[in-house]
Design a protein around this motif. Structure first.
Motif: not given
Length: 93
Positions: A53-60
């Motif tokens: 929950g420290i980072l958010k991962s984004y795809r697309g």
């Protein structure tokens, strides 16, 4: 205290993301290149921080990583314990 290489790389990576403008999604290549960290190794480290929950991962279309919470809400102890386990002081208490 001697920290594992993954811990050191993780701290550098999170600090880099914390210095980016609020809400900016940063590609992994940029972080890896800035700190001369192998991209595949940093990817594994960031996956652990994403699960924590420290980072958010984004795809697309917008792919990369960003902080999942404000930088002032992330502490060094939290970053270290994801790789080193509970700190010795906590065990004594």
């Amino acid at each position: 205290m001697h920290l594992m290489r993954a811990t050191e790389y993780g701290i550098h990576g999170v600090l880099y993301l914390a210095m980016q403008p609020k809400g900016k999604v940063t590609i992994l290549d940029e972080v890896a290149e800035a700190h001369r960290i192998p991209k595949s190794y940093l990817s594994k480290i960031f996956q652990i921080y994403t699960k924590a929950g420290i980072l958010k991962s984004y795809r697309g279309a917008i792919k990369g990583f960003a902080l999942a919470k404000p930088p002032e809400k992330i502490n060094l102890k939290e970053l270290i314990e994801n790789f080193e386990g509970k700190l010795f002081a906590d065990k004594c208490l």
